[in-house]
Design an enzyme around this catalytic site. Structure first.
Site, PDB file in Angstrom:
ATOM      1  N   ASN A  32      -4.734 -12.723 -26.614  1.00  0.00           N
ATOM      2  CA  ASN A  32      -4.678 -11.393 -25.725  1.00  0.00           C
ATOM      3  C   ASN A  32      -5.856 -11.751 -24.741  1.00  0.00           C
ATOM      4  O   ASN A  32      -5.724 -10.965 -23.451  1.00  0.00           O
ATOM      5  CB  ASN A  32      -4.660 -10.393 -26.595  1.00  0.00           C
ATOM      6  CG  ASN A  32      -6.017 -10.211 -27.310  1.00  0.00           C
ATOM      7  OD1 ASN A  32      -6.578 -11.147 -27.945  1.00  0.00           O
ATOM      8  ND2 ASN A  32      -6.532  -8.833 -27.727  1.00  0.00           N
ATOM      9  N   GLU A  92      -1.023  -1.870 -36.893  1.00  0.00           N
ATOM     10  CA  GLU A  92      -1.631  -2.227 -35.577  1.00  0.00           C
ATOM     11  C   GLU A  92      -0.338  -2.590 -34.530  1.00  0.00           C
ATOM     12  O   GLU A  92       0.287  -3.758 -34.728  1.00  0.00           O
ATOM     13  CB  GLU A  92      -2.556  -3.499 -35.605  1.00  0.00           C
ATOM     14  CG  GLU A  92      -3.161  -3.720 -34.331  1.00  0.00           C
ATOM     15  CD  GLU A  92      -4.176  -5.009 -34.423  1.00  0.00           C
ATOM     16  OE1 GLU A  92      -3.768  -6.012 -35.165  1.00  0.00           O
ATOM     17  OE2 GLU A  92      -4.995  -4.834 -33.673  1.00  0.00           O
ATOM     18  N   GLU A 147     -13.700 -11.276 -36.107  1.00  0.00           N
ATOM     19  CA  GLU A 147     -13.442 -10.188 -35.047  1.00  0.00           C
ATOM     20  C   GLU A 147     -11.844 -10.070 -35.400  1.00  0.00           C
ATOM     21  O   GLU A 147     -11.079 -10.865 -34.785  1.00  0.00           O
ATOM     22  CB  GLU A 147     -13.700 -10.238 -33.674  1.00  0.00           C
ATOM     23  CG  GLU A 147     -15.146 -10.365 -33.480  1.00  0.00           C
ATOM     24  CD  GLU A 147     -16.156  -9.090 -33.408  1.00  0.00           C
ATOM     25  OE1 GLU A 147     -15.574  -8.094 -33.752  1.00  0.00           O
ATOM     26  OE2 GLU A 147     -17.020  -9.135 -33.502  1.00  0.00           O
ATOM     27  N   CYS A 194      -7.316  -5.483 -28.653  1.00  0.00           N
ATOM     28  CA  CYS A 194      -7.695  -4.930 -30.357  1.00  0.00           C
ATOM     29  C   CYS A 194      -8.450  -3.933 -30.341  1.00  0.00           C
ATOM     30  O   CYS A 194      -8.136  -3.012 -31.075  1.00  0.00           O
ATOM     31  CB  CYS A 194      -8.888  -6.099 -30.863  1.00  0.00           C
ATOM     32  SG  CYS A 194     -10.405  -6.179 -29.716  1.00  0.00           S
TER      33      CYS A 194
END
Ligand code: NAD
Length: 492
Positions: free
Chosen positions: A152, A386, A248, A284
């Site tokens: 992304n 998500e 992360e 995110c």
């Protein structure tokens, strides 16, 4: 924009490697168009890259900080000079609008400069004279770092690892995602060209290469950005050799709209829409659940939809009027559409927002019409998972305590945001379980590379950015010179 098909290479010990096997990356705006071919490296080639990094580490760890900074400065300048071309490559392979691609490179450069300017101070040896002699506290490099990044934000989430690792004296093997291998390879090549061979290596592929990078005993640290499920595999792969780790991971960030939020504040509404739909929602730290105080819910929804219709213009990433491009890949379109269909079946209202600028292109590419989902339950998949796409659920809450409970009712804790009168919002923010909470803004709009970024709960371990993001590539080494050399309680 050129439709030239580009050959991407891996980089092992300073040599460009085409790899035995190849795969292709297609253009998400036009899936029939091949953007590039990239190597699918074997486990053996991955081992070679790790061994090159291990060999280079022997000298690189002894290099002076001034030398590292000088080399990084030259790399930064080259990336700056080539930003327009790199941004075009990124838009073409990824699907993000050109302004968004340029923004990603801009943030990457900001961080690289911050890391470069602060590394000397951070690595300064501390000498403490005390009642039992002298203690020297050093920050040593860790060794070979495996850096694995997602699709992304391929450039910023790779340079966020490369810059601190190299500046603190480590060597690195980078593996980008197969869904965006091109522009980041260009950036990695530029950086590598300014450093001794083997200091920065680049391999391509998916889980197989990833498994080698996370289990090889010669790797001392893993810096991973990606999904929480992938991170579970990585932790298991790394367990046998107890590697250092920065993870992360995914997020399901809540935006809490307090009763004193001004629904007529058009700038704030636009910021919230951007916080939901920038990069087609594939961030995110995008606000993935909106909770609105029940007393302002109806007016909020009306004004939010107006703002969304105003800002969202879906189309060709190279069209200057476009704010939202296609989704990066077909699998992601299907996943997000599945969540929306499921929400509809469960009784939520799904409202399309924004304008489609080119219907023909829209039909051809991995485009989705952005949507808001009204009235789902807290545990519906559209809220609980998500989404990572251009949709956002909007829910009601009764009072602050209820909002905090709903926001914290998640396995994730990456970022969050609170919208309303500042002091009220700060008070609520302090009670949210997250690595970062932003007031009256959200997502990348509230990000500052000078401060640490990372998640709690299943959103990750450790921090990137800020001084902490540099320190994460060092290990503290204490050299003790005690005056009292024997311990009185141990018999002589
Ligand atoms: P992903 O987990 O599918 O892939 C990430 C990387 O891991 C890719 O390079 C992939 O090839 C590699 N990989 C896959 N299997 C592996 C394995 N077994 N061992 C080692 N590496 C392996 O994630 P994605 O779909 O590329 O990215 C989207 C996810 O990343 C979302 O969950 C998003 O929230 C998260 N993300 C987090 C942050 C953050 O800073 N917290 C930033 C961006 C994205």
């Amino acid at each position: 924009m050129t439709s030239e098909v580009i050959q991407v290479h891996s980089l092992i010990n300073g040599e460009k490697v085409k790899g035995k096997d190849q795969d292709k990356r297609i253009n998400p705006t036009n899936p029939d168009e091949v953007v590039c071919y990239y190597p699918l490296n074997t486990r053996e080639e991955t081992v070679q890259a790790i061994e090159a990094a291990e060999e280079a580490y022997k000298e690189w760890k002894k290099s002076s900080i001034d030398e590292r900074v000088k080399r990084m400065e030259r790399a930064i300048q080259k990336i700056k000079d080539q930003t327009p071309e790199i941004a075009k490559l990124l838009s073409r392979e990824h699907g993000k609008a050109l302004y968004d691609a340029e923004g990603e490179i801009g943030v990457s450069l900001m961080w690289m400069e911050f890391a470069m300017k602060n590394v000397k101070e951070m690595l300064k040896e501390e000498v403490r004279e005390h009642d039992n002699g002298r203690t020297i506290i050093k920050k040593d490099p860790i060794g070979v770092v495996s850096a694995i990044s997602p699709w992304n934000y391929p450039i910023s989430l790779s340079t966020i690892k490369i810059a601190p690792a190299l500046l603190t004296g480590n060597t690195l093997v980078l593996k980008p995602s197969p869904f965006a291998p091109l522009a980041v390879s260009k950036v990695a090549e530029i950086i590598a060209s300014e450093f001794p061979k083997g200091v920065l290596n680049l391999v391509h592929g998916d889980a197989d290469v990833g498994k080698e990078l996370t289990s090889n005993p010669k790797v001392a640290k893993i810096a991973f950005t990606g999904g929480t499920e992938t991170a579970k595999h990585i932790m298991k792969a790394a367990a046998d050799t107890i590697k250092q780790m920065t993870l992360e991971l995914g997020g399901n960030d809540a935006a809490i709209i307090l009763n004193d939020f001004d629904v007529n504040d058009k700038d704030a509404m636009r910021r919230l829409v951007i916080a939901n739909f920038l990069t087609a929602g594939q961030i995110c730290m995008i606000a993935k659940r909106i909770y609105v105080h029940e007393s302002i819910y109806d007016q909020f929804v009306e004004k939010y939809i107006e703002a969304a219709n105003d800002w969202i213009r879906v189309g060709d990433p190279f069209d200057e009027n476009v704010t939202v491009g296609p989704v990066n890949n077909k699998g992601q379109v299907e996943f997000v559409q599945g969540l929306i269909d499921d929400a509809k079946e469960r009784g939520s209202e799904v409202i399309k927002v924004g304008t489609i600028l080119d219907e023909k292109l829209f039909e051809q590419g991995f485009f989705m019409h952005p949507t808001v989902v009204l009235g789902p339950d807290q545990h519906d998949p559209i809220v609980e998972k998500e989404q990572f796409g251009p949709t956002v659920p909007i829910l009601k809450f009764k009072d602050d305590e209820h909002a905090i409970k709903l926001a914290n009712d998640s396995i994730y804790g990456l970022t969050s945001s609170v919208w309303g009168k500042e002091e009220h919002a700060i008070d609520v923010a302090g009670q949210i379980e997250a690595g970062t909470t932003m007031i009256n803004t959200a997502a990348v709009q509230g990000l500052d590379v000078k401060f640490p970024f990372g998640g709690v709960k299943q959103s990750g371990i450790g921090r990137e950015y800020g001084a902490e993001g540099l320190e994460a590539y060092t290990s503290t080494h204490v050299i003790n010179v005690p005056e009292q050399l024997d311990l009185p309680y141990i018999p002589k």
